[in-house]
Enzyme design. Structure first.
Site, PDB file in Angstrom:
ATOM      1  N   ARG A  36     -14.046-100.914   5.524  1.00  0.00           N
ATOM      2  CA  ARG A  36     -13.999-101.713   4.288  1.00  0.00           C
ATOM      3  C   ARG A  36     -14.416-103.159   4.553  1.00  0.00           C
ATOM      4  O   ARG A  36     -14.918-103.823   3.647  1.00  0.00           O
ATOM      5  CB  ARG A  36     -12.600-101.664   3.680  1.00  0.00           C
ATOM      6  CG  ARG A  36     -12.357-100.292   3.103  1.00  0.00           C
ATOM      7  CD  ARG A  36     -11.166-100.274   2.189  1.00  0.00           C
ATOM      8  NE  ARG A  36     -11.182 -99.025   1.453  1.00  0.00           N
ATOM      9  CZ  ARG A  36     -10.108 -98.396   1.026  1.00  0.00           C
ATOM     10  NH1 ARG A  36      -8.919 -98.895   1.248  1.00  0.00           N
ATOM     11  NH2 ARG A  36     -10.216 -97.277   0.350  1.00  0.00           N
ATOM     12  N   LYS A 200      -5.384 -79.287  -8.061  1.00  0.00           N
ATOM     13  CA  LYS A 200      -5.006 -79.007  -9.449  1.00  0.00           C
ATOM     14  C   LYS A 200      -6.155 -79.090 -10.436  1.00  0.00           C
ATOM     15  O   LYS A 200      -6.892 -80.076 -10.471  1.00  0.00           O
ATOM     16  CB  LYS A 200      -3.957 -80.025  -9.887  1.00  0.00           C
ATOM     17  CG  LYS A 200      -2.602 -79.806  -9.275  1.00  0.00           C
ATOM     18  CD  LYS A 200      -1.668 -80.825  -9.869  1.00  0.00           C
ATOM     19  CE  LYS A 200      -0.244 -80.630  -9.419  1.00  0.00           C
ATOM     20  NZ  LYS A 200       0.567 -81.759  -9.863  1.00  0.00           N
ATOM     21  N   GLY A 352     -11.820 -89.996  -1.028  1.00  0.00           N
ATOM     22  CA  GLY A 352     -10.659 -89.162  -0.731  1.00  0.00           C
ATOM     23  C   GLY A 352     -10.875 -88.163   0.387  1.00  0.00           C
ATOM     24  O   GLY A 352     -11.550 -88.445   1.389  1.00  0.00           O
ATOM     25  N   GLY A 375      -9.970 -92.871  -6.561  1.00  0.00           N
ATOM     26  CA  GLY A 375      -9.656 -92.781  -7.993  1.00  0.00           C
ATOM     27  C   GLY A 375     -10.800 -93.299  -8.857  1.00  0.00           C
ATOM     28  O   GLY A 375     -11.118 -92.728  -9.905  1.00  0.00           O
TER      29      GLY A 375
HETATM   30  P1  AMP Z   1      -6.760 -83.138  -4.591  1.00  0.00           P
HETATM   31  O1  AMP Z   1      -5.959 -84.368  -4.295  1.00  0.00           O
HETATM   32  O2  AMP Z   1      -6.553 -82.587  -5.958  1.00  0.00           O
HETATM   33  O3  AMP Z   1      -8.221 -83.319  -4.243  1.00  0.00           O
HETATM   34  O4  AMP Z   1      -6.198 -82.009  -3.634  1.00  0.00           O
HETATM   35  C1  AMP Z   1      -6.261 -82.078  -2.254  1.00  0.00           C
HETATM   36  C2  AMP Z   1      -5.270 -81.102  -1.683  1.00  0.00           C
HETATM   37  O5  AMP Z   1      -5.550 -79.798  -2.159  1.00  0.00           O
HETATM   38  C3  AMP Z   1      -5.285 -81.035  -0.180  1.00  0.00           C
HETATM   39  O6  AMP Z   1      -4.100 -81.568   0.314  1.00  0.00           O
HETATM   40  C4  AMP Z   1      -5.385 -79.539   0.108  1.00  0.00           C
HETATM   41  O7  AMP Z   1      -4.506 -79.091   1.114  1.00  0.00           O
HETATM   42  C5  AMP Z   1      -5.001 -78.914  -1.228  1.00  0.00           C
HETATM   43  N1  AMP Z   1      -5.549 -77.569  -1.358  1.00  0.00           N
HETATM   44  C6  AMP Z   1      -6.834 -77.183  -1.334  1.00  0.00           C
HETATM   45  N2  AMP Z   1      -6.933 -75.849  -1.429  1.00  0.00           N
HETATM   46  C7  AMP Z   1      -5.683 -75.370  -1.513  1.00  0.00           C
HETATM   47  C8  AMP Z   1      -5.122 -74.068  -1.638  1.00  0.00           C
HETATM   48  N3  AMP Z   1      -5.920 -73.004  -1.681  1.00  0.00           N
HETATM   49  N4  AMP Z   1      -3.779 -73.959  -1.720  1.00  0.00           N
HETATM   50  C9  AMP Z   1      -2.987 -75.041  -1.672  1.00  0.00           C
HETATM   51  N5  AMP Z   1      -3.449 -76.289  -1.575  1.00  0.00           N
HETATM   52  C10 AMP Z   1      -4.785 -76.460  -1.487  1.00  0.00           C
END
Ligand code: AMP
Length: 395
Positions: A36, A200, A352, A375
């Site tokens: 950064r 999610k 991220g 974000g």
């Molecule tokens: P996000 O912050 O929404 O991008 O989610 C990232 C997180 O999703 C990471 O910590 C991953 O471990 C989790 N993740 C990805 N695939 C899976 C899965 N199949 N089951 C549970 N967690 C998951």
């Protein structure tokens, strides 16, 4: 890009208040990742070389509105002293006596870093008086902190929104983000593919909606995919699946069909009998049996997704394909990172987890762009107006 940048204004002899993102990781007083800081140097150097009085400001961590030595920008100041020597100064406060005196003494081409903006609770509250106090240091406002551009804080937008900084332009980091990500969204070389992963669906509905209008192919992996596979009528066992979003996932698939867009989901998965790296695991196509959960995409899916990436002319990737924190379920994410590194097209990595994966695997210099905003990048992909960018002067 339709926003003015530092190239479009005369900065010579002017006080340029530059909002940078020096929110760096610090452990035991040592900065563990300098990205950064080095990322801000092109803007700082340009302003210095063009005779500006450069006044840098940033937040660091969450000091909750009061001075806390653990969140001081002093380690960043020590680092910048290595680059700029005696032409670099550090103020021990933000809008207090030391900052005022050091700004008054600043010569053209010199640089001053203010203390952590978040030592004042007014920063995040976008307080008008705080904006006014900051604006004393500002003939020209420069925003170069893409990572906080989605926040309407005093230093990221308020100072301009309240009318205290009539000249407000972008630095080179923000210019690059807008040109590369904005360019891909508005005028992509096709085929244009987006790959989304992560936990999610509910976090990414806006992005899926916006991207479906723009891409040729939308690829969905990670836990998100199970909500979509459930909507297709497949069994997902005990995989992470948002039951209240299954109908919505169905609607998004219908939208893709109506628009004639391909929406690809995993055809096979690495499943486990527990959420643990050493759980029993196997590969299945289609339904996931009861008592098992999908933790990564399977080999057929990896081959299919990689092929799509390799044949794309523009790719945007955000979110891991599986639980990449556990080595046994990191294969899918690593394979997609590898495919991006080998693709000939324009390859863009949202911030991220996907950015960390690309960097940790040593592919950072093999992709076109890694966004500096987590974000902020997501909100930009969603098509939302970012306050820190909207407030800047139009060309
Ligand atoms: P996000 O912050 O929404 O991008 O989610 C990232 C997180 O999703 C990471 O910590 C991953 O471990 C989790 N993740 C990805 N695939 C899976 C899965 N199949 N089951 C549970 N967690 C998951």
């Amino acid at each position: 890009m339709n926003k003015k940048t530092i190239r479009d204004v005369d900065v010579n002899g002017k006080k340029c208040l530059v909002r940078v993102d020096f929110n760096v990781p610090i452990s035991g007083g040592i900065i563990t990742d300098l990205n950064r800081i080095t990322g801000a140097l092109p803007t700082i150097n340009y302003l210095k070389e063009h005779g500006a009085k450069v006044i840098l400001c940033s937040h660091l961590g969450r000091p909750k509105g009061k001075f806390n030595y653990d969140y001081s920008l002093k380690p960043v100041a020590d680092e910048l002293t290595k680059y700029y020597g005696s032409s670099f100064k550090f103020a021990s406060d933000v809008i207090g006596e030391d900052a005022i005196a050091k700004v008054a003494a600043l010569k053209d081409g010199e640089i001053l870093l203010l203390e952590n903006l978040r030592f004042h609770g007014e920063e995040e509250k976008n307080d008008k008086d705080f904006c006014k106090a900051l604006s004393v240091f500002c003939d020209i406002y420069v925003n170069d902190a893409f990572g906080t551009a989605h926040r309407a804080h005093a230093s990221t937008a308020g100072i301009v929104q309240y009318g205290f900084a009539p000249i407000a332009v972008a630095g080179f980091l923000i210019e690059k983000e807008l040109e590369i990500i904005g360019g891909a969204l508005e005028n992509p070389t096709r085929p244009f593919v987006a790959i989304l992963g992560g936990a999610k669906v509910s976090d990414k509905i806006g992005i899926i909606n916006n991207l479906l209008d723009k891409v040729d192919t939308l690829v969905i992996g990670g836990a998100m995919a199970y909500t979509f596979n459930a909507a297709k009528g497949l069994k997902v066992g005990s995989s992470l699946c948002e039951k209240d979003k299954i109908a919505l996932a169905g609607e998004l698939m219908e939208k893709a069909t109506k628009l004639g867009k391909a929406l690809l989901l995993p055809v096979d998965n690495v499943i486990a009998d527990a959420f643990a790296n050493d759980a029993n695991r196997k590969i299945v196509e289609g339904d996931i049996p009861d008592g098992w959960q999908g933790l990564d995409i399977g080999p057929k899916t990896i081959a299919q997704f990689s092929d799509v990436v390799l044949n794309a002319k523009t790719v945007i990737w955000n979110g891991p394909m599986g639980v990449f924190e556990m080595p046994n379920f990191a294969t899918g994410t690593e394979a997609i990172a590898k495919a991006l590194s080998q693709a000939k097209g324009n390859t863009i990595v949202g911030g991220g987890d996907s950015a960390s994966a690309i960097k940790n695997l040593g592919y950072a210099d093999k992709v076109t762009h890694i966004s500096t905003g987590g974000g902020a990048a997501l909100e930009f992909l969603e098509g939302l107006p970012l306050p820190g960018i909207v407030c800047l002067n139009d060309k």
